[in-house]
Design an enzyme around this catalytic site. Structure first.
Site, PDB file in Angstrom:
ATOM      1  N   LYS A 106     -63.093  73.661  28.414  1.00 40.90           N
ATOM      2  CA  LYS A 106     -64.471  73.781  27.925  1.00 40.90           C
ATOM      3  C   LYS A 106     -65.261  74.672  28.884  1.00 40.90           C
ATOM      4  O   LYS A 106     -65.976  74.185  29.752  1.00 40.90           O
ATOM      5  CB  LYS A 106     -65.132  72.402  27.798  1.00 40.90           C
ATOM      6  CG  LYS A 106     -66.562  72.479  27.228  1.00 40.90           C
ATOM      7  CD  LYS A 106     -67.162  71.106  26.994  1.00 40.90           C
ATOM      8  CE  LYS A 106     -68.585  71.237  26.475  1.00 40.90           C
ATOM      9  NZ  LYS A 106     -69.204  69.928  26.133  1.00 40.90           N
TER      10      LYS A 106
ATOM     11  N   SER B  57     -67.718  73.120  21.607  1.00 41.67           N
ATOM     12  CA  SER B  57     -68.004  71.754  22.027  1.00 41.67           C
ATOM     13  C   SER B  57     -69.485  71.743  22.409  1.00 41.67           C
ATOM     14  O   SER B  57     -69.843  71.879  23.575  1.00 41.67           O
ATOM     15  CB  SER B  57     -67.128  71.336  23.213  1.00 41.67           C
ATOM     16  OG  SER B  57     -67.466  70.027  23.645  1.00 41.67           O
TER      17      SER B  57
ATOM     18  N   ASP C 140     -72.592  62.989  24.589  1.00 39.12           N
ATOM     19  CA  ASP C 140     -72.309  62.168  25.768  1.00 39.12           C
ATOM     20  C   ASP C 140     -73.450  62.176  26.775  1.00 39.12           C
ATOM     21  O   ASP C 140     -73.240  61.905  27.957  1.00 39.12           O
ATOM     22  CB  ASP C 140     -71.026  62.654  26.435  1.00 39.12           C
ATOM     23  CG  ASP C 140     -71.103  64.125  26.842  1.00 39.12           C
ATOM     24  OD1 ASP C 140     -71.713  64.927  26.099  1.00 39.12           O
ATOM     25  OD2 ASP C 140     -70.557  64.492  27.904  1.00 39.12           O
TER      26      ASP C 140
ATOM     27  N   LYS D 113     -63.819  63.843  29.322  1.00 42.33           N
ATOM     28  CA  LYS D 113     -64.519  65.059  29.724  1.00 42.33           C
ATOM     29  C   LYS D 113     -65.075  64.909  31.130  1.00 42.33           C
ATOM     30  O   LYS D 113     -65.594  63.846  31.491  1.00 42.33           O
ATOM     31  CB  LYS D 113     -65.660  65.376  28.760  1.00 42.33           C
ATOM     32  CG  LYS D 113     -66.222  66.782  28.953  1.00 42.33           C
ATOM     33  CD  LYS D 113     -67.670  66.904  28.524  1.00 42.33           C
ATOM     34  CE  LYS D 113     -68.607  66.380  29.595  1.00 42.33           C
ATOM     35  NZ  LYS D 113     -70.011  66.778  29.370  1.00 42.33           N
TER      36      LYS D 113
ATOM     37  N   TYR E  29     -77.023  66.588  33.389  1.00 44.69           N
ATOM     38  CA  TYR E  29     -77.169  65.413  32.527  1.00 44.69           C
ATOM     39  C   TYR E  29     -76.170  64.361  32.938  1.00 44.69           C
ATOM     40  O   TYR E  29     -75.271  64.634  33.699  1.00 44.69           O
ATOM     41  CB  TYR E  29     -76.990  65.783  31.060  1.00 44.69           C
ATOM     42  CG  TYR E  29     -75.648  66.347  30.687  1.00 44.69           C
ATOM     43  CD1 TYR E  29     -74.637  65.514  30.218  1.00 44.69           C
ATOM     44  CD2 TYR E  29     -75.383  67.709  30.796  1.00 44.69           C
ATOM     45  CE1 TYR E  29     -73.412  66.029  29.857  1.00 44.69           C
ATOM     46  CE2 TYR E  29     -74.170  68.220  30.438  1.00 44.69           C
ATOM     47  CZ  TYR E  29     -73.174  67.400  29.971  1.00 44.69           C
ATOM     48  OH  TYR E  29     -71.967  67.901  29.621  1.00 44.69           O
TER      49      TYR E  29
ATOM     50  N   GLU F  23     -68.323  74.767  34.319  1.00 46.08           N
ATOM     51  CA  GLU F  23     -69.465  75.491  33.741  1.00 46.08           C
ATOM     52  C   GLU F  23     -70.071  76.473  34.738  1.00 46.08           C
ATOM     53  O   GLU F  23     -70.427  76.096  35.858  1.00 46.08           O
ATOM     54  CB  GLU F  23     -70.544  74.515  33.270  1.00 46.08           C
ATOM     55  CG  GLU F  23     -71.745  75.230  32.661  1.00 46.08           C
ATOM     56  CD  GLU F  23     -72.792  74.283  32.079  1.00 46.08           C
ATOM     57  OE1 GLU F  23     -73.824  74.787  31.609  1.00 46.08           O
ATOM     58  OE2 GLU F  23     -72.569  73.055  32.112  1.00 46.08           O
TER      59      GLU F  23
ATOM     60  N   GLU G 241     -63.987  71.202  32.265  1.00 46.74           N
ATOM     61  CA  GLU G 241     -65.252  71.919  32.056  1.00 46.74           C
ATOM     62  C   GLU G 241     -65.799  72.520  33.351  1.00 46.74           C
ATOM     63  O   GLU G 241     -66.607  71.906  34.039  1.00 46.74           O
ATOM     64  CB  GLU G 241     -66.298  70.995  31.428  1.00 46.74           C
ATOM     65  CG  GLU G 241     -67.590  71.714  31.089  1.00 46.74           C
ATOM     66  CD  GLU G 241     -68.615  70.820  30.399  1.00 46.74           C
ATOM     67  OE1 GLU G 241     -69.740  71.289  30.173  1.00 46.74           O
ATOM     68  OE2 GLU G 241     -68.292  69.654  30.095  1.00 46.74           O
TER      69      GLU G 241
END
Length: 389
Positions: free
Chosen positions: A258, A327, A64, A176, A389, A218, A216
Site C-alpha cells: 500500500k 485502498s 480503520d 495493515k 491517524y 507512506e 504501507e
C-alpha cells in the site's frame, strides 16, 4: 514459505574438520551453501487471501480510523464522538447494498472488528456476507524517532503475535501497518531504515499468524518538492523495505503493498497530470517491486476523490504484472460522510454516494473511468499537513 536465508554457520568448519579444511585448500572443490526454507501452515491461505483481495475491478475500503480520528470526522458534521455514533457510521458503510461488487477488503479498527452493527449483526459477518474480506489495523501509531531530524517511527511490535492470533480468531484475514517518511525532514537514513525494518518485522509476524500483511510505507505529501524528488525518495524507501522483508523471510506472494503514488509535494508550484503520475509511479513499480507481489493497493494520501481516481485510471491504461488498485479512506468516504450528516433519513443517500465512489474506482482499476459528471465537491483536495491517524 517460499523464502530462504543463508546460515552463516554453514561456512565455519567444526574443529574435527580442521584437517580436512587444510586439505581442501590444497585441492579446492566447489563450495556448497546450506539453505533453510521457512514453511508456514498458512502459506496457501495467505496466497489465496491476497489474490481474493487483488481481484479485478475491486479494491480496499480503509475504515480503520482510530476512535480519536473518527471523532474528528464526526465533529466535521456536528456529531459527538460516542461509540453509538461511530457504530452508526460504520454500519452505514458496511451495509451499503452491493458494496462487495467493488470492494474486496475492508480495514477495520479494533473496536469495529469486535463491534456489532445497529441491527445487532456482527460487522465482520456483514462484510463476509458482502464478499468482503475483513482486515485489521495493527500498528499503535507514530511516535517521535530519537536521533532523527524531527521524524517518526511506528510502534506496535510488542505483543503483536498474540494480538494477531486473537484477530484471526475474530475473523480478520489481513492486517495493515502504516509508517511514514517525510521528504521535507530529509528523510534521514535512520528514519528510512527504521520504517523498512518495522514493516518487515510486522509482515513476518503477520504471516506467521495467518494474516496477509498490507505493507504501507507512506511518503507524505507535505512539501514544495517536485515529482522527481518524490521518485528519488520512494526508490530508496521501497528498496530498503523489500530488502528488509527478504531478510525477515517474508513470502512476497502473501503480501499486499500500500504505497503512495509518485506525485509532487502538496505545496509544489508545478502540478502533475494523471499521465505523469502514472508514468513515474509505474516506472518505480517496475524498478522496485517483484512481480510475485499480487496487489499494489494505492493510498490516496490527501488527494481529492476525483484526483485519486483519475491517477489510478491512468496507471491501468496498459498491462501490469500486478493488480494495481486502491485502498482509500477519505477518497471513498468524504462525500458519503457529508451527505449523511448524522441524519437517519439520509443513510440511503450517503450509501449511494459511497457506492458511486467505489464504482468509479472499480472502473479506474479496470482502466475504464471517465470524470464526466463528477460533482465539484469531489474535486476538492483533502491534504492535511503532517497527517496522522
Amino acid at each position: 514459505m517460499v523464502a530462504a536465508s543463508l546460515l552463516k554457520s554453514s561456512f565455519l568448519p567444526k574443529k574435527s574438520e580442521w584437517g580436512a579444511t587444510r586439505q581442501a585448500a590444497a585441492s579446492p572443490r566447489p563450495a556448497t551453501v546450506s539453505v533453510v526454507v521457512r514453511a508456514s501452515a498458512y502459506a496457501d491461505e495467505l496466497v489465496k487471501t491476497a489474490k481474493t483481495i487483488a481481484s479485478p475491478g475491486r479494491g480496499i475500503l480503509a475504515m480503520d480510523e482510530s476512535n480519536a480520528t473518527c471523532g474528528k470526522r464526526l465533529a466535521s458534521i456536528g456529531l459527538e464522538n460516542t461509540e453509538a455514533n461511530r457504530q452508526a457510521y460504520r454500519t452505514l458503510l458496511v451495509t451499503a447494498p452491493g458494496l462487495g461488487q467493488y470492494i474486496s477488503g475492508a480495514i477495520l479498527f479494533e473496536e469495529t472488528l469486535y463491534q456489532s452493527a445497529v441491527d445487532g449483526r456482527k460487522i465482520v459477518d456483514i462484510l463476509v456476507e458482502q464478499g468482503i474480506v475483513p482486515g485489521i489495523k495493527v500498528d499503535k501509531g507514530l511516535v517521535p524517532l530519537a536521533g532523527s531530524n524531527n521524524e517518526s517511527w511506528c510502534q506496535g511490535l510488542d505483543g503483536l503475535a498474540s494480538r494477531e492470533a486473537a484477530y484471526y480468531q475474530q475473523g480478520a484475514r489481513f492486517a495493515k501497518w502504516r509508517t511514514v517518511v517525510s521528504i521535507p525532514n530529509g528523510p534521514s537514513e535512520l528514519a528510512v531504515k527504521e520504517a523498512a525494518w518495522g514493516l518487515a518485522r510486522y509482515a513476518a509476524i503477520s504471516q506467521d499468524n495467518g494474516l496477509v500483511p498490507i505493507v504501507e510505507p507512506e511518503i507524505l505529501l507535505d512539501g514544495e518538492h517536485g515529482i522527481e524528488r518524490t521518485f528519488e525518495v520512494a526508490q530508496k524507501v521501497w528498496a530498503e523495505t523489500f530488502y528488509a522483508m527478504a531478510e525477515n523471510n517474508v513470502m512476497f506472494e502473501g503480501i499486499l503493498l500500500k504505497p503512495s503514488m509518485v506525485t509532487p509535494g502538496a505545496e509544489a508550484k508545478d502540478r502533475a497530470t494523471p499521465e505523469q503520475v502514472a508514468e513515474y509511479t509505474l516506472k518505480l513499480l517496475h524498478r522496485r517491486i517483484p512481480p510475485s507481489v499480487p496487489g499494489i493497493m494505492f493510498l490516496s494520501g490527501g488527494q481529492s476523490e476525483v484526483e485519486a481516481t483519475q491517477n489510478l485510471n491512468a496507471m491501468n491504461q496498459g498491462t501490469n504484472p500486478w493488480h494495481v488498485s486502491f485502498s482509500y479512506a477519505r477518497a471513498l468516504q468524504n462525500t458519503c460522510l457529508k451527505t449523511w450528516g448524522g441524519q437517519p433519513e439520509k443513510v440511503t443517500a450517503a450509501q449511494d454516494a459511497l457506492l458511486l465512489r467505489a464504482k468509479a474506482n472499480s472502473l479506474a482499476q479496470l482502466g475504464k473511468y471517465t470524470s464526466d459528471g463528477e460533482a465539484a465537491e469531489a474535486k476538492e483536495g483533502m491534504f492535511v499537513k503532517n497527517y496522522s491517524y
